[in-house]
Motif scaffolding. Structure first.
Motif, PDB file in Angstrom:
ATOM      1  N   TYR A 205       0.840  -1.206   0.000  1.00 38.63           N
ATOM      2  CA  TYR A 205       0.000   0.000   0.000  1.00 38.63           C
ATOM      3  C   TYR A 205       0.873   1.254   0.000  1.00 38.63           C
ATOM      4  N   GLU A 206       1.904   1.259   0.811  1.00 40.67           N
ATOM      5  CA  GLU A 206       2.798   2.418   0.871  1.00 40.67           C
ATOM      6  C   GLU A 206       3.487   2.634  -0.474  1.00 40.67           C
ATOM      7  N   ALA A 207       3.923   1.540  -1.096  1.00 44.98           N
ATOM      8  CA  ALA A 207       4.589   1.655  -2.396  1.00 44.98           C
ATOM      9  C   ALA A 207       3.614   2.111  -3.484  1.00 44.98           C
ATOM     10  N   LEU A 208       2.386   1.623  -3.442  1.00 47.34           N
ATOM     11  CA  LEU A 208       1.382   2.054  -4.416  1.00 47.34           C
ATOM     12  C   LEU A 208       1.052   3.534  -4.255  1.00 47.34           C
ATOM     13  N   THR A 209       1.022   4.006  -3.025  1.00 48.80           N
ATOM     14  CA  THR A 209       0.778   5.430  -2.781  1.00 48.80           C
ATOM     15  C   THR A 209       1.879   6.271  -3.397  1.00 48.80           C
ATOM     16  N   LEU A 210       3.122   5.814  -3.233  1.00 50.20           N
ATOM     17  CA  LEU A 210       4.252   6.515  -3.844  1.00 50.20           C
ATOM     18  C   LEU A 210       4.144   6.480  -5.363  1.00 50.20           C
ATOM     19  N   ALA A 211       3.828   5.320  -5.912  1.00 52.33           N
ATOM     20  CA  ALA A 211       3.732   5.171  -7.369  1.00 52.33           C
ATOM     21  C   ALA A 211       2.620   6.032  -7.949  1.00 52.33           C
ATOM     22  N   GLN A 212       1.520   6.160  -7.241  1.00 54.92           N
ATOM     23  CA  GLN A 212       0.414   6.982  -7.728  1.00 54.92           C
ATOM     24  C   GLN A 212       0.844   8.431  -7.913  1.00 54.92           C
ATOM     25  N   GLY A 213       1.600   8.945  -6.967  1.00 52.85           N
ATOM     26  CA  GLY A 213       2.114  10.307  -7.095  1.00 52.85           C
ATOM     27  C   GLY A 213       3.120  10.436  -8.214  1.00 52.85           C
ATOM     28  N   MET A 214       3.923   9.392  -8.428  1.00 50.61           N
ATOM     29  CA  MET A 214       4.915   9.421  -9.494  1.00 50.61           C
ATOM     30  C   MET A 214       4.262   9.458 -10.864  1.00 50.61           C
ATOM     31  N   VAL A 215       3.160   8.722 -11.032  1.00 51.51           N
ATOM     32  CA  VAL A 215       2.431   8.747 -12.298  1.00 51.51           C
ATOM     33  C   VAL A 215       1.895  10.150 -12.558  1.00 51.51           C
ATOM     34  N   ALA A 216       1.357  10.768 -11.534  1.00 53.66           N
ATOM     35  CA  ALA A 216       0.784  12.106 -11.687  1.00 53.66           C
ATOM     36  C   ALA A 216       1.847  13.149 -12.025  1.00 53.66           C
ATOM     37  N   ASP A 217       3.057  12.956 -11.502  1.00 57.16           N
ATOM     38  CA  ASP A 217       4.127  13.947 -11.684  1.00 57.16           C
ATOM     39  C   ASP A 217       5.098  13.596 -12.807  1.00 57.16           C
ATOM     40  N   TRP A 218       4.911  12.464 -13.477  1.00 52.30           N
ATOM     41  CA  TRP A 218       5.801  12.033 -14.553  1.00 52.30           C
ATOM     42  C   TRP A 218       7.256  11.983 -14.061  1.00 52.30           C
ATOM     43  N   VAL A 219       7.474  11.230 -13.016  1.00 50.68           N
ATOM     44  CA  VAL A 219       8.803  11.150 -12.402  1.00 50.68           C
ATOM     45  C   VAL A 219       9.734  10.310 -13.276  1.00 50.68           C
ATOM     46  N   PRO A 220      10.911  10.818 -13.644  1.00 52.11           N
ATOM     47  CA  PRO A 220      11.862  10.047 -14.457  1.00 52.11           C
ATOM     48  C   PRO A 220      12.497   8.917 -13.659  1.00 52.11           C
ATOM     49  N   ARG A 221      13.068   7.953 -14.381  1.00 58.79           N
ATOM     50  CA  ARG A 221      13.569   6.761 -13.713  1.00 58.79           C
ATOM     51  C   ARG A 221      14.817   7.019 -12.873  1.00 58.79           C
ATOM     52  N   ASP A 222      15.531   8.098 -13.145  1.00 53.94           N
ATOM     53  CA  ASP A 222      16.723   8.390 -12.344  1.00 53.94           C
ATOM     54  C   ASP A 222      16.394   9.254 -11.122  1.00 53.94           C
TER      55      ASP A 222
END
Length: 264
Positions: A205-222
């Protein structure tokens, strides 16, 4: 939103790729949000092949938001470097474009509905979408893939295939495909882990919460957030693997779907 997604009443597994796709069409096909699509696809996944497909379809929709997907799409990138099968190229015609050549890895080749692909090289390259069954397109599935064998994997042959201007793709997000593919496969894996392993729910759940924000912000892999997510995902995989490898010989082979994306 995340809690509601994780509480959905969904099928608990599929015995074939066709069955999983049928379940996906019932519960995901009309979902507009790529993150929600990947979570829902992952919740229905009981093996790594379905984790891949659930995440991959989410990534496709994130990279190509303007495509009207008819079902499952595949982004065909790989080409033969031996010289035996010509690379895909295009030529101008009165009607638009003539496509010839081969793509050597098509995900879910038995059941895919649309192929999205690049033709040509350098500044002359174009990206197109074509529907399965289009005249001039032949899909052939490989026998017994050594990795993710439940996922059909094949070759696309383009032979004097005619496409119009309406088949051209918006390539704005194509450079992000590699990053988003990893991110969405991770999302599907985390959703599957959350559903199937009670002792992993908090971490997932914690990791999914982080991933959800990353999708919204278009976070690069580095980005540091991506590295943090990667370490969380790999930790969950190791914990689950400790109990699975002895009882499921396929686990050792297919867990590489998640391991291969890891960066130190």
């Amino acid at each position: 939103m995340l809690n509601a997604l994780l509480e959905q009443a969904l099928p608990e597994g599929a015995q074939s790729e066709a069955q999983y796709k049928s379940q996906w069409r019932s519960h995901v096909a009309d979902v507009d949000d790529p993150f929600a699509a990947a979570v829902t696809g992952g919740l229905m996944a009981d093996r790594f092949a379905w984790v891949f497909s659930g995440g991959y379809q989410g990534a496709m929709r994130a990279v190509f938001p303007n495509v009207k997907f008819a079902g499952w799409g595949a982004f065909a990138v790989s080409e033969d470097r031996s010289g035996e099968m010509p690379w895909v190229n295009w030529a101008a015609s009165d009607a638009g474009f003539v496509i010839d050549g081969y793509k050597t890895w098509i995900a879910a080749s038995d059941v895919v509905d649309q192929i999205l692909f690049k033709a040509g090289r350098g500044g002359s390259a174009r990206f197109f979408v074509v529907h399965r069954g289009h005249a001039g397109l032949t899909l052939t599935s490989k026998e017994k893939p050594g990795f993710l064998p439940d996922l059909s994997q094949g070759i696309a042959r383009f032979e004097s295939l005619l496409l119009g201007e309406d088949a051209l793709l918006d390539t704005t997000r194509v450079p992000m495909f590699g990053t988003l593919e990893v991110l969405f496969i991770y999302i599907a894996f985390l959703a599957a882990s959350h559903r199937r392993y009670a002792d992993q729910r908090t971490a997932a759940y914690e990791a999914l919460t982080l991933a959800q924000g990353m999708v919204a912000d278009w976070v690069p892999r580095d980005d540091l957030q991506f590295k943090s997510l990667d370490h969380q995902v790999q930790s969950i995989l190791r914990d689950i693997s400790a109990r699975h490898e002895a009882e499921n010989p396929d686990w050792q082979r297919d867990k590489k779907l998640i391991e291969m994306y890891h960066r130190e």
